[in-house]
Design a protein around this motif. Structure first.
Motif, PDB file in Angstrom:
ATOM      1  N   SER A 271     141.699 114.906  48.683  1.00 55.19           N
ATOM      2  CA  SER A 271     141.747 115.285  47.277  1.00 55.19           C
ATOM      3  C   SER A 271     140.667 114.619  46.447  1.00 55.19           C
ATOM      4  CB  SER A 271     143.123 114.934  46.691  1.00 55.19           C
ATOM      5  OG  SER A 271     143.289 113.523  46.601  1.00 55.19           O
ATOM      6  N   GLY A 272     140.138 113.504  46.937  1.00 61.61           N
ATOM      7  CA  GLY A 272     139.165 112.761  46.158  1.00 61.61           C
ATOM      8  C   GLY A 272     137.783 113.381  46.123  1.00 61.61           C
ATOM      9  N   PHE A 273     137.430 114.154  47.140  1.00 56.54           N
ATOM     10  CA  PHE A 273     136.064 114.689  47.189  1.00 56.54           C
ATOM     11  C   PHE A 273     135.997 116.180  47.520  1.00 56.54           C
ATOM     12  CE2 PHE A 273     137.050 113.751  51.583  1.00 56.54           C
ATOM     13  CZ  PHE A 273     136.442 114.770  52.292  1.00 56.54           C
ATOM     14  N   ALA A 274     136.977 116.707  48.243  1.00 59.78           N
ATOM     15  CA  ALA A 274     136.856 118.055  48.793  1.00 59.78           C
ATOM     16  C   ALA A 274     136.804 119.158  47.742  1.00 59.78           C
ATOM     17  CB  ALA A 274     137.990 118.307  49.787  1.00 59.78           C
ATOM     18  N   PRO A 275     137.642 119.150  46.691  1.00 62.44           N
ATOM     19  CA  PRO A 275     137.583 120.273  45.743  1.00 62.44           C
ATOM     20  C   PRO A 275     136.197 120.531  45.158  1.00 62.44           C
ATOM     21  CG  PRO A 275     139.565 119.002  45.373  1.00 62.44           C
ATOM     22  CD  PRO A 275     138.750 118.229  46.375  1.00 62.44           C
ATOM     23  N   SER A 276     135.404 119.487  44.976  1.00 63.57           N
ATOM     24  CA  SER A 276     134.061 119.678  44.416  1.00 63.57           C
ATOM     25  C   SER A 276     133.163 120.486  45.343  1.00 63.57           C
ATOM     26  CB  SER A 276     133.417 118.323  44.125  1.00 63.57           C
ATOM     27  OG  SER A 276     133.288 117.554  45.312  1.00 63.57           O
ATOM     28  N   LEU A 277     133.539 120.588  46.615  1.00 64.17           N
ATOM     29  CA  LEU A 277     132.742 121.381  47.560  1.00 64.17           C
ATOM     30  C   LEU A 277     132.744 122.864  47.195  1.00 64.17           C
ATOM     31  CD1 LEU A 277     133.865 119.748  50.951  1.00 64.17           C
ATOM     32  CD2 LEU A 277     131.632 119.520  49.841  1.00 64.17           C
ATOM     33  N   LEU A 278     133.777 123.316  46.496  1.00 65.78           N
ATOM     34  CA  LEU A 278     133.851 124.727  46.122  1.00 65.78           C
ATOM     35  C   LEU A 278     132.736 125.123  45.168  1.00 65.78           C
ATOM     36  CD1 LEU A 278     137.707 125.135  45.623  1.00 65.78           C
ATOM     37  CD2 LEU A 278     136.320 126.010  47.509  1.00 65.78           C
ATOM     38  N   ALA A 279     132.092 124.149  44.534  1.00 72.09           N
ATOM     39  CA  ALA A 279     130.983 124.435  43.623  1.00 72.09           C
ATOM     40  C   ALA A 279     129.625 124.248  44.296  1.00 72.09           C
ATOM     41  CB  ALA A 279     131.075 123.532  42.393  1.00 72.09           C
ATOM     42  N   GLN A 280     129.612 124.080  45.626  1.00 67.16           N
ATOM     43  CA  GLN A 280     128.369 123.804  46.347  1.00 67.16           C
ATOM     44  C   GLN A 280     127.893 124.983  47.187  1.00 67.16           C
ATOM     45  OE1 GLN A 280     126.886 120.926  45.549  1.00 67.16           O
ATOM     46  NE2 GLN A 280     128.695 120.584  44.244  1.00 67.16           N
ATOM     47  N   GLY A 281     128.230 126.186  46.787  1.00 68.35           N
ATOM     48  CA  GLY A 281     127.764 127.350  47.525  1.00 68.35           C
ATOM     49  C   GLY A 281     128.635 127.676  48.725  1.00 68.35           C
ATOM     50  N   PHE A 282     128.181 128.662  49.495  1.00 69.14           N
ATOM     51  CA  PHE A 282     128.993 129.143  50.607  1.00 69.14           C
ATOM     52  C   PHE A 282     129.228 128.064  51.652  1.00 69.14           C
ATOM     53  CE2 PHE A 282     129.382 131.265  54.786  1.00 69.14           C
ATOM     54  CZ  PHE A 282     130.549 131.959  54.546  1.00 69.14           C
ATOM     55  N   ALA A 283     128.229 127.241  51.920  1.00 72.40           N
ATOM     56  CA  ALA A 283     128.394 126.172  52.915  1.00 72.40           C
ATOM     57  C   ALA A 283     129.490 125.204  52.481  1.00 72.40           C
ATOM     58  CB  ALA A 283     127.076 125.432  53.129  1.00 72.40           C
TER      59      ALA A 283
ATOM     60  N   TYR B 223     135.072 123.149  52.983  1.00 73.09           N
ATOM     61  CA  TYR B 223     136.349 122.913  52.316  1.00 73.09           C
ATOM     62  C   TYR B 223     137.473 123.659  53.026  1.00 73.09           C
ATOM     63  CZ  TYR B 223     139.959 123.142  48.699  1.00 73.09           C
ATOM     64  OH  TYR B 223     141.155 123.082  48.008  1.00 73.09           O
ATOM     65  N   MET B 224     137.244 124.912  53.353  1.00 79.62           N
ATOM     66  CA  MET B 224     138.293 125.734  53.938  1.00 79.62           C
ATOM     67  C   MET B 224     138.618 125.302  55.368  1.00 79.62           C
ATOM     68  SD  MET B 224     139.305 127.843  51.620  1.00 79.62           S
ATOM     69  CE  MET B 224     140.077 129.225  52.456  1.00 79.62           C
ATOM     70  N   VAL B 225     137.612 125.009  56.161  1.00 81.73           N
ATOM     71  CA  VAL B 225     137.845 124.619  57.561  1.00 81.73           C
ATOM     72  C   VAL B 225     138.645 123.326  57.630  1.00 81.73           C
ATOM     73  CG1 VAL B 225     136.734 123.821  59.680  1.00 81.73           C
ATOM     74  CG2 VAL B 225     135.853 125.847  58.499  1.00 81.73           C
ATOM     75  N   PHE B 226     138.169 122.301  56.954  1.00 80.06           N
ATOM     76  CA  PHE B 226     138.872 121.021  57.006  1.00 80.06           C
ATOM     77  C   PHE B 226     140.209 121.093  56.273  1.00 80.06           C
ATOM     78  CE2 PHE B 226     134.617 119.586  58.102  1.00 80.06           C
ATOM     79  CZ  PHE B 226     134.886 118.636  59.084  1.00 80.06           C
ATOM     80  N   GLY B 227     140.255 121.871  55.195  1.00 85.74           N
ATOM     81  CA  GLY B 227     141.503 122.006  54.462  1.00 85.74           C
ATOM     82  C   GLY B 227     142.590 122.658  55.296  1.00 85.74           C
ATOM     83  N   PHE B 228     142.260 123.734  56.007  1.00 86.65           N
ATOM     84  CA  PHE B 228     143.256 124.411  56.831  1.00 86.65           C
ATOM     85  C   PHE B 228     143.659 123.563  58.036  1.00 86.65           C
ATOM     86  CE2 PHE B 228     142.665 128.370  54.529  1.00 86.65           C
ATOM     87  CZ  PHE B 228     143.885 128.992  54.686  1.00 86.65           C
ATOM     88  N   ALA B 229     142.723 122.836  58.592  1.00 87.18           N
ATOM     89  CA  ALA B 229     143.066 121.960  59.716  1.00 87.18           C
ATOM     90  C   ALA B 229     144.059 120.886  59.277  1.00 87.18           C
ATOM     91  CB  ALA B 229     141.803 121.323  60.288  1.00 87.18           C
ATOM     92  N   LEU B 230     143.792 120.291  58.142  1.00 90.43           N
ATOM     93  CA  LEU B 230     144.685 119.255  57.627  1.00 90.43           C
ATOM     94  C   LEU B 230     146.017 119.853  57.196  1.00 90.43           C
ATOM     95  CD1 LEU B 230     145.064 116.310  56.893  1.00 90.43           C
ATOM     96  CD2 LEU B 230     143.876 116.729  54.729  1.00 90.43           C
ATOM     97  N   LEU B 231     145.976 121.017  56.565  1.00 88.67           N
ATOM     98  CA  LEU B 231     147.210 121.693  56.172  1.00 88.67           C
ATOM     99  C   LEU B 231     148.078 122.000  57.382  1.00 88.67           C
ATOM    100  CD1 LEU B 231     149.041 123.219  54.155  1.00 88.67           C
ATOM    101  CD2 LEU B 231     147.621 125.247  54.592  1.00 88.67           C
TER     102      LEU B 231
END
Length: 439
Positions: free
Chosen positions: A334-346, A351-359
């Motif tokens: 939560s400390g860094f990942a959401p900001s990745l959504l503003a960094q383009g498709f990469a 964000y999605m790969v690591f987020g779903f793995a952790l979820l």
């Protein structure tokens, strides 16, 4: 949707059921469980995706697009508010008329409440009636979800080998990624291949039609298990007995509160990688929504694999240990990942790969962490109440809150919301350990 899994204390089929020539094994129960959970999550995701892509244009065209999505998310939350009332209503039906009757009514209500959304009139044609009807249909979904509680995951746990409880506990959770794959895939197909005018005219309706068909299949798959001698025997032994909701809440309020907050990190994370990213990407980036829906499909596969892995990890290290570590990792995420959504498709992909793995690792074991606290007679109803309240507190308002905070304060604020869920889980698990120590 997700069902709390009770710890097993029943080993092997009953003499009565065995004498009838049918032995219900875990793999057979798992089929009904997965089909049932998939149908519920499919309905959930179809409405969630439409809240981003369809309802702002058809139901809230009189406001800007961001406000339209926020209004849609507010209606989206109504189902989570209605769900506990559905549990109360259908538990009464369960006690008076039995589970087959309850499930039949609930699933037909769920399918009907979902499919009628496809016939929702446009605001330009019906005015405010369009908004009120959408809210009514969503409440109908919530009431039906409360009634769809069937106890099959508890039955699965009771028939699972003692050393594989974590593995079989994750089986019901597979319905979430399966439902997301089907829902996202359907919307990606119609949104990607139809002209915009045709998609908003009729293409968006098809996923809602499919929802009714899936619910009918799920109904028969679940009834096939519910009417078996083994299930009836468990019901007679009060392992899966419906008790009065008010009495259960009054006598075991502490366990209900702890159970509500124990999966908070998983449920907050659930919407932070499924519903919220789609809204953010669609509203604030140049990313094509169809491509992001395809990314969600692919990452849901990763989530499913992680859910399966959680079963093996839980059996080796313990379910609560796994939940505690997962909550800590979600806090870091939560400390860094959401900001990745503003960094383009990469950035979105990372964000999605690591987020779903952790979820997947967390969500796979989040249900039933404290279910064994309830006495056997109250476990069925107590687990249903815990599930309702956990989804309400942890997930019901998550898309609205995350989008509102990120729009006004930036993506870091959405991360703080996710952090609060992780803290809630760690505190609940700690308090639950203290309760068990005192007892």
């Amino acid at each position: 949707m997700s069902e709390t899994v009770a710890h097993p204390d029943f080993n092997g089929p009953s003499p009565t059921s065995a004498s009838r020539g049918h032995v219900l094994n875990p793999s057979e129960i798992a089929i009904g469980v997965v089909i049932g959970r998939t149908s519920e999550f499919f309905d959930f995701f179809v409405f969630a995706i439409a809240s981003v892509l369809v309802f702002p244009q058809r139901v809230f065209p009189f406001v800007d697009e961001v406000t339209g999505v926020l209004y849609s998310f507010a209606i989206f939350a109504l189902a989570f508010i209605a769900r506990p009332f559905g549990t109360w209503l259908f538990m009464t039906i369960d006690r008076l008329y039995g589970k087959p009757t309850k499930l039949t009514i609930a699933l037909f209500l769920l399918g009907t409440s979902t499919v009628v959304v496809a016939f929702l009139p446009d605001y330009r044609d019906a005015g405010a009636w369009s908004i009120w009807l959408l809210a009514l249909f969503r409440i109908g979904q919530g009431l039906a979800l409360g009634g769809s509680w069937d106890g099959l995951a508890s039955l699965l746990a009771m028939n699972a080998p003692d050393r594989q409880r974590g593995f079989w506990a994750m089986v019901p959770q597979l319905g979430a990624p399966f439902g997301l794959i089907v829902a996202s895939g359907l919307f990606a197909f119609f949104h990607g291949f139809l002209p915009t005018e045709e998609f908003y005219a009729w293409g968006w309706q098809f996923p809602f039609f499919v929802a009714f068909a899936i619910n009918v299949v799920a109904l028969f798959a679940r009834l096939r298990i519910v009417v078996t001698p083994e299930y009836v025997h468990q019901f007679e032994r009060r392992e899966l007995q419906a008790t009065r909701v008010r009495r259960t809440v009054r006598q075991y309020s502490t366990y209900i509160v702890v159970g509500t907050f124990a999966p908070l990190a998983s449920f907050a994370m659930f919407h932070m990688v499924t519903v919220f990213p789609l809204s953010w990407v669609n509203l604030f980036t140049e990313e094509w929504a169809t491509r992001f829906l395809i990314v969600e499909c692919a990452c849901a596969v990763i989530g499913a694999i992680a859910i399966v892995a959680s079963g093996f990890l839980a059996d080796k290290y313990g379910r609560r240990n796994l939940l505690g570590v997962s909550a800590l990792l979600i806090a870091v995420f939560s400390g860094f990942a959401p900001s990745l959504l503003a960094q383009g498709f990469a950035g979105e992909l990372i964000y999605m790969v690591f987020g779903f793995a952790l979820l997947g690792v967390s969500f796979g074991q989040c249900s039933g962490a404290v279910a064994s606290n309830f006495p056997r007679h109250y476990r069925y109803t107590g687990s249903a109440i815990v599930s309702d309240l956990a989804w309400l507190v942890g997930a019901g308002f998550a898309p609205f809150v995350a989008l509102y905070l990120s729009y006004h304060l930036g993506l870091v604020a959405a991360g703080l919301y996710l952090l609060s869920g992780a803290v809630g889980t760690m505190l609940a698990l700690r308090y639950n350990d203290l309760l068990e120590y005192r007892e």
